[in-house]
Design a protein around this motif. Structure first.
Motif, PDB file in Angstrom:
ATOM      1  N   LEU A 109      11.121  -9.616   0.439  1.00 52.44           N
ATOM      2  CA  LEU A 109      10.354  -9.598  -0.623  1.00 52.44           C
ATOM      3  C   LEU A 109      10.240  -8.113  -1.349  1.00 52.44           C
ATOM      4  CD1 LEU A 109       7.373 -11.803   0.827  1.00 52.44           C
ATOM      5  CD2 LEU A 109       9.064 -12.388  -1.151  1.00 52.44           C
ATOM      6  N   ALA A 110      10.349  -6.938  -0.583  1.00 53.59           N
ATOM      7  CA  ALA A 110      10.227  -5.554  -1.122  1.00 53.59           C
ATOM      8  C   ALA A 110      11.543  -5.337  -2.072  1.00 53.59           C
ATOM      9  CB  ALA A 110      10.088  -4.451   0.190  1.00 53.59           C
ATOM     10  N   GLY A 111      12.548  -5.921  -1.667  1.00 53.56           N
ATOM     11  CA  GLY A 111      13.779  -5.667  -2.319  1.00 53.56           C
ATOM     12  C   GLY A 111      13.829  -6.544  -3.657  1.00 53.56           C
ATOM     13  N   GLN A 112      12.949  -7.510  -3.919  1.00 52.80           N
ATOM     14  CA  GLN A 112      12.677  -8.283  -5.086  1.00 52.80           C
ATOM     15  C   GLN A 112      11.684  -7.537  -5.754  1.00 52.80           C
ATOM     16  OE1 GLN A 112      12.334 -12.320  -4.266  1.00 52.80           O
ATOM     17  NE2 GLN A 112      13.915 -12.189  -2.793  1.00 52.80           N
ATOM     18  N   ASN A 113      10.769  -6.691  -5.143  1.00 53.19           N
ATOM     19  CA  ASN A 113       9.405  -5.898  -5.914  1.00 53.19           C
ATOM     20  C   ASN A 113       8.553  -6.990  -5.915  1.00 53.19           C
ATOM     21  OD1 ASN A 113       8.387  -3.540  -6.907  1.00 53.19           O
ATOM     22  ND2 ASN A 113       8.582  -4.189  -8.917  1.00 53.19           N
ATOM     23  N   LYS A 114       8.272  -7.746  -4.797  1.00 54.45           N
ATOM     24  CA  LYS A 114       7.125  -8.926  -4.732  1.00 54.45           C
ATOM     25  C   LYS A 114       6.214  -8.413  -3.752  1.00 54.45           C
ATOM     26  CE  LYS A 114       9.928 -12.661  -6.146  1.00 54.45           C
ATOM     27  NZ  LYS A 114      10.363 -14.112  -5.692  1.00 54.45           N
ATOM     28  N   TRP A 115       5.527  -7.130  -4.244  1.00 58.73           N
ATOM     29  CA  TRP A 115       4.485  -6.293  -3.133  1.00 58.73           C
ATOM     30  C   TRP A 115       3.140  -7.370  -2.949  1.00 58.73           C
ATOM     31  CZ3 TRP A 115       6.646  -2.986  -0.660  1.00 58.73           C
ATOM     32  CH2 TRP A 115       7.913  -2.353  -0.948  1.00 58.73           C
ATOM     33  N   ASN A 116       2.975  -8.017  -4.026  1.00 54.88           N
ATOM     34  CA  ASN A 116       1.574  -8.896  -4.005  1.00 54.88           C
ATOM     35  C   ASN A 116       2.071 -10.200  -3.004  1.00 54.88           C
ATOM     36  OD1 ASN A 116      -0.120  -7.604  -5.673  1.00 54.88           O
ATOM     37  ND2 ASN A 116       0.690  -8.704  -7.480  1.00 54.88           N
ATOM     38  N   GLU A 117       3.285 -10.688  -2.817  1.00 57.18           N
ATOM     39  CA  GLU A 117       3.510 -11.698  -2.165  1.00 57.18           C
ATOM     40  C   GLU A 117       3.428 -10.926  -0.646  1.00 57.18           C
ATOM     41  OE1 GLU A 117       6.796 -14.094  -2.958  1.00 57.18           O
ATOM     42  OE2 GLU A 117       6.600 -13.934  -5.020  1.00 57.18           O
ATOM     43  N   ILE A 118       4.082  -9.923  -0.456  1.00 59.49           N
ATOM     44  CA  ILE A 118       4.139  -9.361   0.877  1.00 59.49           C
ATOM     45  C   ILE A 118       2.486  -9.038   1.266  1.00 59.49           C
ATOM     46  CG2 ILE A 118       4.269  -7.039   2.008  1.00 59.49           C
ATOM     47  CD1 ILE A 118       6.675  -6.720   0.598  1.00 59.49           C
ATOM     48  N   GLN A 119       1.646  -8.529   0.503  1.00 54.46           N
ATOM     49  CA  GLN A 119       0.167  -8.559   1.027  1.00 54.46           C
ATOM     50  C   GLN A 119      -0.215  -9.820   1.131  1.00 54.46           C
ATOM     51  OE1 GLN A 119      -0.804  -6.357  -2.698  1.00 54.46           O
ATOM     52  NE2 GLN A 119      -0.413  -4.365  -1.486  1.00 54.46           N
ATOM     53  N   GLU A 120      -0.088 -11.048   0.308  1.00 50.02           N
ATOM     54  CA  GLU A 120      -0.950 -12.008   0.382  1.00 50.02           C
ATOM     55  C   GLU A 120      -0.477 -12.851   1.650  1.00 50.02           C
ATOM     56  OE1 GLU A 120      -3.377 -13.617  -0.898  1.00 50.02           O
ATOM     57  OE2 GLU A 120      -3.658 -11.534  -2.084  1.00 50.02           O
ATOM     58  N   ALA A 121       1.070 -12.810   2.006  1.00 46.19           N
ATOM     59  CA  ALA A 121       1.762 -13.745   2.872  1.00 46.19           C
ATOM     60  C   ALA A 121       1.714 -13.002   4.341  1.00 46.19           C
ATOM     61  CB  ALA A 121       2.816 -14.108   2.471  1.00 46.19           C
ATOM     62  N   LEU A 122       1.909 -11.742   4.396  1.00 51.34           N
ATOM     63  CA  LEU A 122       2.132 -11.103   5.745  1.00 51.34           C
ATOM     64  C   LEU A 122       1.016 -10.073   6.218  1.00 51.34           C
ATOM     65  CD1 LEU A 122       5.939  -9.918   4.742  1.00 51.34           C
ATOM     66  CD2 LEU A 122       4.924 -12.066   5.649  1.00 51.34           C
ATOM     67  N   HIS A 123       0.014  -9.620   5.396  1.00 46.31           N
ATOM     68  CA  HIS A 123      -1.167  -8.942   5.736  1.00 46.31           C
ATOM     69  C   HIS A 123      -2.088  -9.612   6.352  1.00 46.31           C
ATOM     70  CE1 HIS A 123      -0.367  -5.063   3.088  1.00 46.31           C
ATOM     71  NE2 HIS A 123       0.717  -5.310   3.817  1.00 46.31           N
ATOM     72  N   THR A 171      -3.479  -0.385  -8.147  1.00 48.72           N
ATOM     73  CA  THR A 171      -3.808   1.011  -8.683  1.00 48.72           C
ATOM     74  C   THR A 171      -2.584   1.920  -8.869  1.00 48.72           C
ATOM     75  OG1 THR A 171      -6.296   1.000  -8.136  1.00 48.72           O
ATOM     76  CG2 THR A 171      -5.408   3.144  -8.900  1.00 48.72           C
ATOM     77  N   HIS A 172      -1.916   1.951  -7.721  1.00 50.16           N
ATOM     78  CA  HIS A 172      -0.613   2.870  -7.659  1.00 50.16           C
ATOM     79  C   HIS A 172       0.178   2.335  -8.708  1.00 50.16           C
ATOM     80  CE1 HIS A 172       3.279   4.025  -6.148  1.00 50.16           C
ATOM     81  NE2 HIS A 172       2.821   4.959  -6.079  1.00 50.16           N
ATOM     82  N   ARG A 173       0.475   0.769  -8.533  1.00 53.55           N
ATOM     83  CA  ARG A 173       1.433   0.583  -9.571  1.00 53.55           C
ATOM     84  C   ARG A 173       1.158   0.733 -11.238  1.00 53.55           C
ATOM     85  NH1 ARG A 173       1.935  -2.915  -5.312  1.00 53.55           N
ATOM     86  NH2 ARG A 173       0.495  -4.786  -6.106  1.00 53.55           N
ATOM     87  N   ALA A 174      -0.224   0.586 -11.366  1.00 50.42           N
ATOM     88  CA  ALA A 174      -0.573   0.626 -12.813  1.00 50.42           C
ATOM     89  C   ALA A 174      -0.335   2.240 -13.392  1.00 50.42           C
ATOM     90  CB  ALA A 174      -2.034   0.665 -12.784  1.00 50.42           C
ATOM     91  N   MET A 175      -0.088   3.071 -12.393  1.00 53.74           N
ATOM     92  CA  MET A 175       0.379   4.601 -12.651  1.00 53.74           C
ATOM     93  C   MET A 175       1.663   4.665 -13.037  1.00 53.74           C
ATOM     94  SD  MET A 175      -2.195   6.311  -9.907  1.00 53.74           S
ATOM     95  CE  MET A 175      -1.028   7.745  -9.750  1.00 53.74           C
TER      96      MET A 175
END
Length: 121
Positions: free
Chosen positions: A13-27, A60-64
Protein backbone atom coordinates in the motif's frame (compact mmCIF):
# COMPACT_ATOMS: atom_id res chain seq x y z
CA UNK A 1 -2.64 -11.30 10.25
CA UNK A 2 0.94 -12.08 11.19
CA UNK A 3 3.64 -9.43 11.45
CA UNK A 4 5.03 -10.66 8.11
CA UNK A 5 1.61 -10.31 6.46
CA UNK A 6 1.08 -6.82 7.94
CA UNK A 7 4.56 -5.79 6.75
CA UNK A 8 3.89 -7.09 3.24
CA UNK A 9 0.52 -5.29 3.04
CA UNK A 10 2.07 -2.07 4.42
CA UNK A 11 4.82 -2.25 1.79
CA UNK A 12 2.30 -2.88 -0.99
CA UNK A 13 0.00 0.00 0.00
CA UNK A 14 2.82 2.45 0.80
CA UNK A 15 4.33 1.75 -2.61
CA UNK A 16 1.01 2.85 -4.11
CA UNK A 17 0.89 5.95 -1.84
CA UNK A 18 -2.26 4.60 -0.12
CA UNK A 19 -1.57 5.92 3.38
CA UNK A 20 -5.26 6.29 4.27
CA UNK A 21 -5.82 2.62 3.46
CA UNK A 22 -2.86 1.65 5.65
CA UNK A 23 -4.35 3.61 8.53
CA UNK A 24 -7.87 2.27 8.07
CA UNK A 25 -6.99 -1.37 7.50
CA UNK A 26 -3.82 -1.93 9.53
CA UNK A 27 -3.80 0.51 12.48
CA UNK A 28 -5.15 -0.44 15.88
CA UNK A 29 -7.68 2.00 17.39
CA UNK A 30 -5.15 2.83 20.14
CA UNK A 31 -2.06 3.21 17.95
CA UNK A 32 0.79 5.37 19.27
CA UNK A 33 2.87 7.32 16.74
CA UNK A 34 6.24 8.79 17.76
CA UNK A 35 8.25 11.45 15.94
CA UNK A 36 11.70 12.79 16.85
CA UNK A 37 12.17 16.07 18.70
CA UNK A 38 13.44 17.56 15.40
CA UNK A 39 9.83 17.86 14.25
CA UNK A 40 8.70 20.07 17.15
CA UNK A 41 9.82 23.38 15.51
CA UNK A 42 7.70 22.45 12.47
CA UNK A 43 4.68 21.87 14.71
CA UNK A 44 4.87 18.07 14.69
CA UNK A 45 3.83 16.46 17.97
CA UNK A 46 6.37 13.96 19.31
CA UNK A 47 3.65 11.55 20.46
CA UNK A 48 0.22 11.10 18.89
CA UNK A 49 -2.27 8.62 20.35
CA UNK A 50 -5.29 7.01 18.72
CA UNK A 51 -6.23 6.12 15.18
CA UNK A 52 -8.17 9.33 14.48
CA UNK A 53 -5.39 11.58 15.81
CA UNK A 54 -2.70 9.75 13.82
CA UNK A 55 -4.81 10.03 10.67
CA UNK A 56 -5.32 13.77 11.29
CA UNK A 57 -1.56 14.25 11.76
CA UNK A 58 -0.87 12.43 8.49
CA UNK A 59 -3.54 14.40 6.62
CA UNK A 60 -2.02 17.67 7.89
CA UNK A 61 1.44 16.57 6.75
CA UNK A 62 0.22 15.58 3.28
CA UNK A 63 -1.59 18.91 2.91
CA UNK A 64 1.77 20.69 3.37
CA UNK A 65 3.20 18.98 0.26
CA UNK A 66 3.28 21.10 -2.88
CA UNK A 67 4.97 18.53 -5.16
CA UNK A 68 6.03 14.94 -4.58
CA UNK A 69 8.79 14.49 -7.16
CA UNK A 70 9.52 10.88 -6.22
CA UNK A 71 9.21 8.46 -3.32
CA UNK A 72 10.64 5.09 -2.39
CA UNK A 73 9.97 2.58 0.36
CA UNK A 74 12.37 -0.25 1.10
CA UNK A 75 11.14 -3.77 1.53
CA UNK A 76 10.37 -4.39 5.20
CA UNK A 77 12.62 -6.33 7.55
CA UNK A 78 10.65 -8.37 10.09
CA UNK A 79 11.81 -9.46 13.54
CA UNK A 80 9.29 -10.87 15.99
CA UNK A 81 6.44 -8.38 16.44
CA UNK A 82 8.33 -5.58 14.68
CA UNK A 83 9.15 -4.54 11.15
CA UNK A 84 11.17 -1.66 9.80
CA UNK A 85 11.38 0.12 6.49
CA UNK A 86 13.19 3.12 5.00
CA UNK A 87 11.09 5.90 3.45
CA UNK A 88 12.72 8.32 1.00
CA UNK A 89 11.03 11.26 -0.66
CA UNK A 90 12.09 13.99 -3.05
CA UNK A 91 9.53 16.61 -2.05
CA UNK A 92 8.73 20.29 -2.18
CA UNK A 93 6.70 21.52 0.77
CA UNK A 94 4.60 24.65 0.40
CA UNK A 95 6.74 27.73 1.00
CA UNK A 96 9.98 25.74 1.30
CA UNK A 97 12.72 24.67 -1.09
CA UNK A 98 12.81 21.19 -2.58
CA UNK A 99 14.40 18.60 -0.27
CA UNK A 100 15.29 14.95 0.03
CA UNK A 101 13.59 13.41 3.05
CA UNK A 102 14.80 10.12 4.54
CA UNK A 103 13.43 8.32 7.56
CA UNK A 104 13.37 4.92 9.18
CA UNK A 105 10.05 3.60 10.45
CA UNK A 106 9.96 0.98 13.21
CA UNK A 107 6.51 -0.53 13.48
CA UNK A 108 5.12 -2.84 16.17
CA UNK A 109 2.31 -5.33 15.54
CA UNK A 110 0.09 -7.02 18.10
CA UNK A 111 -3.06 -9.10 17.55
CA UNK A 112 -2.94 -8.48 13.80
CA UNK A 113 -2.82 -4.66 13.97
CA UNK A 114 -0.14 -1.96 14.04
CA UNK A 115 -0.03 -0.71 17.64
CA UNK A 116 2.92 1.67 17.36
CA UNK A 117 5.04 3.42 14.79
CA UNK A 118 8.25 5.28 15.52
CA UNK A 119 9.98 7.46 12.94
CA UNK A 120 13.65 8.44 12.93
CA UNK A 121 14.87 11.25 10.67
Amino acid sequence: MTTQEIAARYYELAGQNKWNEIQEALHDENIVSREPEDGVPAGIETITRGKAAVKAKSDTHRAMIETMHSRHISEPLVAGNFFTTVLKRDVTYKGRPREISEEIAVIEVKNGKIISETFFY
